[in-house]
Design a protein around this motif. Structure first.
Motif, PDB file in Angstrom:
ATOM      1  N   PHE A   1     -19.091  20.010  32.153  1.00 22.23           N
ATOM      2  CA  PHE A   1     -17.866  19.279  32.456  1.00 22.23           C
ATOM      3  C   PHE A   1     -16.923  20.121  33.306  1.00 22.23           C
ATOM      4  O   PHE A   1     -16.334  19.631  34.288  1.00 22.23           O
TER       5      PHE A   1
ATOM      6  N   LEU B   1     -21.272  11.187  32.582  1.00 21.64           N
ATOM      7  CA  LEU B   1     -21.386  11.855  31.290  1.00 21.64           C
ATOM      8  C   LEU B   1     -22.252  11.020  30.369  1.00 21.64           C
ATOM      9  O   LEU B   1     -21.964   9.844  30.117  1.00 21.64           O
TER      10      LEU B   1
ATOM     11  N   TRP C   1     -23.117  10.703  26.633  1.00 24.68           N
ATOM     12  CA  TRP C   1     -22.526  11.175  25.378  1.00 24.68           C
ATOM     13  C   TRP C   1     -23.435  10.809  24.214  1.00 24.68           C
ATOM     14  O   TRP C   1     -23.547   9.659  23.827  1.00 24.68           O
TER      15      TRP C   1
ATOM     16  N   THR D   1     -15.991  12.369  37.453  1.00 18.86           N
ATOM     17  CA  THR D   1     -16.743  11.583  36.478  1.00 18.86           C
ATOM     18  C   THR D   1     -16.282  10.133  36.510  1.00 18.86           C
ATOM     19  O   THR D   1     -15.131   9.827  36.196  1.00 18.86           O
TER      20      THR D   1
END
Length: 443
Positions: free
Chosen positions: A200, A214, A216, A238
């Motif tokens: 990140f 991303l 997750w 992002t």
């Protein structure tokens, strides 16, 4: 487009394997290389230390030790002795109980770690971690010639790289990773990452435009992690957040719809391997390294039509060996890894009912084999792979028996249960995977 992962753990492996199964062969970089990455995955450490592609690992009995010192080993680890003094602890790479050396922690006179030697899949000692008062302070990385190529200062976080007879200093690992990515000409227009730490920070600090994603995979907490909130509330590289856990997605999809100003949210689980389907056989499996198995007597008596295979990698206690009196029980003490694999292939029901640690990631393995997995609330080890409807209170043995019996007597019922088990474990189809990846690739 590249994958940038911090560690190569189970969740990362599932993500990468899902991509490949769906036909996406994306260059993959792992930041923390433990020396045993797959051949199609690289890292800065792999690059600068010049790892060989030839796999010639170091077995524990080939580890060089001083004359007259000895090595004692189990399937999980080893110890180096000088007569009766413990000099070092050996840690193995956990694959098929092969006892391949991954790390050796050498001890000082007080028994604290003095330094660690790190070995890779080619038996190369590629790194050494120096300790002070039991705490790691410095890590050196070596090339094939044994020359230091990277020094990581573990307290301050800065890194020195020795390349082309020059020393290049980086203030932190993020600057080092960005240098590596740029100098090796990776396409940085779209980074796929699954960690809100170093990857990140790389995405945030890159000085060029891009549209990152991303993935997750962690359990969704009552509040979003701080870095995720930052992504939502600010315009960053992002642009997509993929929620990978189905149960979390069902709980939060209404919430995330309200937070799509700077990013869009999608659900995309994993594509799991399933070498076989459930055959509806009466063979059941219990794995344990203790004799603490919840309500085993009651279960054996309530389900006489099931054949129970109880397996351990250690010796069994007299208490457990006494279950040989049941005609529907087979006991396997000190079972080999291959024997457990064979039982996982032969059985169609897994009872996750032992207290203590899970044995050899059995629940995940049973899930891949499409076994019906049942557990008690007090014994469950891997809830991710067990449907909530298959988790029972300790008093609900009759309900457990009814569910298993009904499933084994009906192809349709078993199929519905296994399909639900797979959906609850966040499984998606190849077509679903392709559609979502194509969407994030174009937007």
């Amino acid at each position: 487009m590249i994958n940038l992962f911090e560690n190569f753990d189970r969740d990362t492996l599932d993500l990468l394997r899902s991509q490949k199964t769906a036909g996406f062969n994306i260059p993959t970089v792992v930041i923390n290389d433990d020396g045993f990455l797959p051949k199609d995955v690289t890292s800065p450490i792999n690059h600068y230390c010049e790892f060989d592609n030839i796999e010639n690992p170091l077995y524990f009995d080939k580890l060089p030790v001083p004359k007259f010192w000895r090595i004692e080993a189990t399937a999980q680890s080893g110890i180096i002795y000088d007569i009766d003094r413990r000099r070092a602890d050996i840690y193995f790479h956990k694959v098929d109980n092969s006892r391949l050396v991954k790390q050796v922690n050498w001890l000082d006179e007080s028994g604290k770690i003095a330094w660690s030697d790190h070995y890779n899949h080619s038996g190369q000692k590629y790194a050494k971690t120096i300790y002070y008062n039991g705490n790691p302070v410095l890590k050196k990385f070596f090339n094939k010639a044994g020359k230091v190529v990277i020094i990581e200062h573990l307290v301050s976080g800065d890194i020195d790289l020795y390349e082309n007879h020059q020393q290049i200093h980086f203030n932190d690992i993020v600057d080092f990773i960005i240098y590596y990515l740029k100098s090796n000409n990776y396409q940085l227009d779209h980074i796929l990452y699954n960690n809100l730490n170093v990857p990140f920070r790389v995405s945030i600090r890159l000085d060029q435009p891009g549209r990152d994603t991303l993935f997750w995979h962690e359990s969704w907490q009552p509040e979003m992690p701080g870095n995720m909130q930052y992504i939502i509330n600010n315009s960053t590289r992002t642009k997509h957040i993929i929620i990978q856990r189905y149960r979390d997605w069902t709980k939060t999809k209404e919430l995330v719809k309200l937070n799509q100003q700077n990013v869009d949210f999608h659900y995309l689980g994993m594509i799991y391997p399933h070498p076989r389907g459930n055959r509806l056989s009466s063979n059941a499996l219990i794995t344990t390294n203790s004799d603490q198995i919840e309500h085993l007597d009651e279960i054996l008596q309530a389900m006489p039509n099931l054949h129970f295979n109880i397996v351990a990698t250690t010796q069994m206690s007299d208490k457990l060996l006494a279950y040989a009196k049941y005609s529907n029980v087979d006991l396997y003490p000190v079972a080999s890894y291959q024997k457990i694999k064979n039982l996982l292939s032969d059985c169609d029901v897994l009872f996750d009912i032992n207290h203590g640690p899970e044995l050899l990631d059995t629940v995940r393995a049973a899930f891949e084999q499409n076994m019906l997995i049942v557990s008690f609330k007090d014994t469950i080890h891997s809830p991710r792979y067990i449907s909530p409807g298959n988790i029972f209170d300790t008093k609900e043995i009759t309900q457990m028996e009814q569910k298993i019996t009904t499933a084994l007597n009906s192809v349709e019922v078993m199929k519905k249960i296994i399909d639900t088990q797979r959906i609850d474990a966040s499984e998606v189809t190849i077509d679903q995977y392709k559609r979502t990846l194509k969407i994030i690739s174009k937007t």
